[in-house]
Each structure stands twice: as structure tokens, then as C-alpha cells.
Design a protein around this motif. Sequence first.
Motif, PDB file in Angstrom:
ATOM      1  N   ALA A   1       0.829  -1.208   0.000  1.00 34.46           N
ATOM      2  CA  ALA A   1       0.000   0.000   0.000  1.00 34.46           C
ATOM      3  C   ALA A   1       0.860   1.254   0.000  1.00 34.46           C
ATOM      4  O   ALA A   1       0.556   2.233  -0.701  1.00 34.46           O
ATOM      5  CB  ALA A   1      -0.927  -0.007   1.214  1.00 34.46           C
ATOM      6  N   ALA A   2       1.949   1.244   0.778  1.00 31.07           N
ATOM      7  CA  ALA A   2       2.847   2.399   0.807  1.00 31.07           C
ATOM      8  C   ALA A   2       3.514   2.604  -0.545  1.00 31.07           C
ATOM      9  O   ALA A   2       3.674   3.741  -1.012  1.00 31.07           O
ATOM     10  CB  ALA A   2       3.902   2.203   1.897  1.00 31.07           C
ATOM     11  N   THR A   3       3.910   1.511  -1.185  1.00 33.46           N
ATOM     12  CA  THR A   3       4.523   1.598  -2.517  1.00 33.46           C
ATOM     13  C   THR A   3       3.545   2.214  -3.508  1.00 33.46           C
ATOM     14  O   THR A   3       3.914   3.086  -4.313  1.00 33.46           O
ATOM     15  CB  THR A   3       4.952   0.200  -2.988  1.00 33.46           C
ATOM     16  N   LEU A   4       2.286   1.781  -3.459  1.00 35.51           N
ATOM     17  CA  LEU A   4       1.265   2.316  -4.361  1.00 35.51           C
ATOM     18  C   LEU A   4       0.975   3.778  -4.051  1.00 35.51           C
ATOM     19  O   LEU A   4       0.803   4.598  -4.968  1.00 35.51           O
ATOM     20  CB  LEU A   4      -0.005   1.479  -4.229  1.00 35.51           C
ATOM     21  N   SER A   5       0.939   4.131  -2.759  1.00 35.84           N
ATOM     22  CA  SER A   5       0.701   5.524  -2.371  1.00 35.84           C
ATOM     23  C   SER A   5       1.793   6.440  -2.912  1.00 35.84           C
ATOM     24  O   SER A   5       1.514   7.520  -3.445  1.00 35.84           O
ATOM     25  CB  SER A   5       0.637   5.630  -0.843  1.00 35.84           C
ATOM     26  N   LEU A   6       3.044   5.996  -2.787  1.00 36.11           N
ATOM     27  CA  LEU A   6       4.165   6.797  -3.294  1.00 36.11           C
ATOM     28  C   LEU A   6       4.067   6.959  -4.806  1.00 36.11           C
ATOM     29  O   LEU A   6       4.258   8.057  -5.346  1.00 36.11           O
ATOM     30  CB  LEU A   6       5.485   6.136  -2.914  1.00 36.11           C
ATOM     31  N   LYS A   7       3.767   5.864  -5.485  1.00 33.84           N
ATOM     32  CA  LYS A   7       3.695   5.884  -6.956  1.00 33.84           C
ATOM     33  C   LYS A   7       2.584   6.794  -7.454  1.00 33.84           C
ATOM     34  O   LYS A   7       2.760   7.547  -8.421  1.00 33.84           O
ATOM     35  CB  LYS A   7       3.488   4.456  -7.465  1.00 33.84           C
TER      36      LYS A   7
END
Length: 343
Positions: free
Chosen positions: A320-326
Motif C-alpha cells: 500500500a505504501a509503494t502504491l501511495s508513493l507511486k
Amino acid sequence: MKTNTGIALLGAGRMAQVHAAAIVAAGGRVAVVYDPATAMADALAARTGARVAATAEQAIADAEAEAVVIATSSDTHVELVIAAVQAGKPVLCEKPLASSLADSRRCIATIGEAAARKVFLGFNRRFDRGHASLRTAVHGGDIGRLEQLTITSRDPLPPPLEYVPRSGGLFRDMMIHDFDMARAVLRQEFVSVTAHGSSIIDPEIGRLGDIDTASVTLLGADGAIVTILNSRRCAFGFDQRIEAFGSAGMVMSDNPRQCGLQRYSAAHPGTPAPILAFFMERYGDSYAAEIRLFLQCARDGQDMPVNAYDGLMAAYLAEAATLSLKQGKTIHLSGPDQEFHHG
């Protein structure tokens, strides 16, 4: 399971060497070692008095191996966990459970949820004395209702550049410990994740597709806010702190010092000794505590206190954090089996 439990150690790199020392400190013994890098396996076996297996399957099946510790590269964890579980042997897997959320889901689905709760996941920071004391204080109501939790984790130096492309990224490789710690302290799941990150320590890390500086905000179901700060560089050592703030007070788990010396002079008016250099100096004792608890739970047939399901949840937060950053958006959470939603 006897005190001098024989363990199959899969892996012979840095983390396997950490676990080998912890196994001995916990009263166990390394019975057999496997690593595809045979020279490293031979060297670790020579230091521990273990035999060297030709394959991972051979190590798992070894008659003297009553339990299995997996400390190989992340992309091999799922298959080795499945093999150890199917062999009927207790298993401790170094974090992460898998290199992706999809593979974490596949692991749980293959072995089943009951077996997953008997796979010990190596989030060893839960067993650090300071962090464990903070968790006990929060759960005991010492600070009233928990309102804010701040977790700081900074490494002294960035990893080698050749490691970056296969690490899975900072959220999956480094911050995953902090996602697990946040869940352990709050004892609830989160409703949203918002991530920020940049590559300002070494631009080459950014060119390789990763970040070296990050912050993540997690919102708990009861409104508690968790802030996680990560950096791949810290000029003054291994910076590992947790602050829990609540309605009736605050507790902190601070950086231990190299010694109790405090220096008083014109240049150093009350300067304490430096903090510890890196993870083995800080967390060496907690690795041994982790192994002891693993072996005790295996002997008693209990569910592991930190298990493959916790590994799945940490992987879910990292994804989820990876997707939020992207996407540059807050990601709303509805469970590890559901799709992500952004707002």
C-alpha cells in the motif's frame, strides 16, 4: 524438543550468520547448513560444526534437523516455508515472508491459515528490550489512550548499490519491520496509508528505482496516527527509536549507548557516549530471544506470537505504501485479500 535442538539453517550470508550466532546463544545448535554459494556454506559449517547439505530439501529432511531457520534471499522464502511445513518441521523465516504481496497470499493459501500461525516470522525487533517494554506500557494503559505513535528507523549507511534492485524497495526491505511494530503496538489494523519518499542521499538509488528517505502515515481504525520515518543514512549510528504518546502521558524506547559514559567539558557539556553502530550491536540479544521463543513454542505446539499471517499483513502495508508513493495519493485499506482503493 530438547534444549540442544538441531536446526537446519538455510542460507549462509550475513543474516544466516546472525541467526547462527543466535541459535548458539539460545542453546541450540546448527546441525546442517545449505546455501547455493558453497564456499559460504562450507565456511559457516566449519565455524558451527555443522554438516553441509547439497540441496535445501536435503537440509530440511536431515534426521538431526528438528527445526528449520530460513535466512536465504527473499525470493526463495515461500517455497522453502512450504517445504518445511510439508515436512512437518517447525520453521522460522527471516523477514519478509515473500518478496511480494501476491506471493505472501500464495504462501498462506498453500499451507493454510492454521499452519501459517505456526510459522515464526523473523520480526526480531519485537523482542528488543526497550521496544518490548514500550509495547507492554501501552498495552497496560500506562499512557491512557494511544493517540500518536512515531517510529524512527535510520541505517548508518546505504546498502551496496548492487543490492538495491533485488531488495524489493525500501518499504518492503527496511520499513517492513516498522509496519510490523506499528501493528504490534496498536493491536489493530489500519484504514489508510499515505507515503512520501525521495532519493536525496544517493541519486543512483533513485536511478535504480528505489528511494532512500521516506515517511509513511498510517491511520488506525480508532483514529490513532502512526508516523514512520526511514533513512538509509545516519551520521551518528543506528538510529532506532519509538515514541508512544497518549491521553495520560508518553513512553519512549530510545537508542542504547555504547556505554554509560557522559563527557563534561567546554566542547562537550554533558555529551553521552555514541549510540550503537548497526543492527547486530543493537539487536543481537533480541535475535537470541527470538530463537528461544521459537523453540519453546515449537516444543509446546503453540501458535507463534509473530507468524506468517503477520508477515502477510506487513507485506500488505508495504504494498500500500509503494502504491501511495507511486500515485501520490492516500490508499484506503480493506484487508489483505481485497484490492486497494485510493482517495
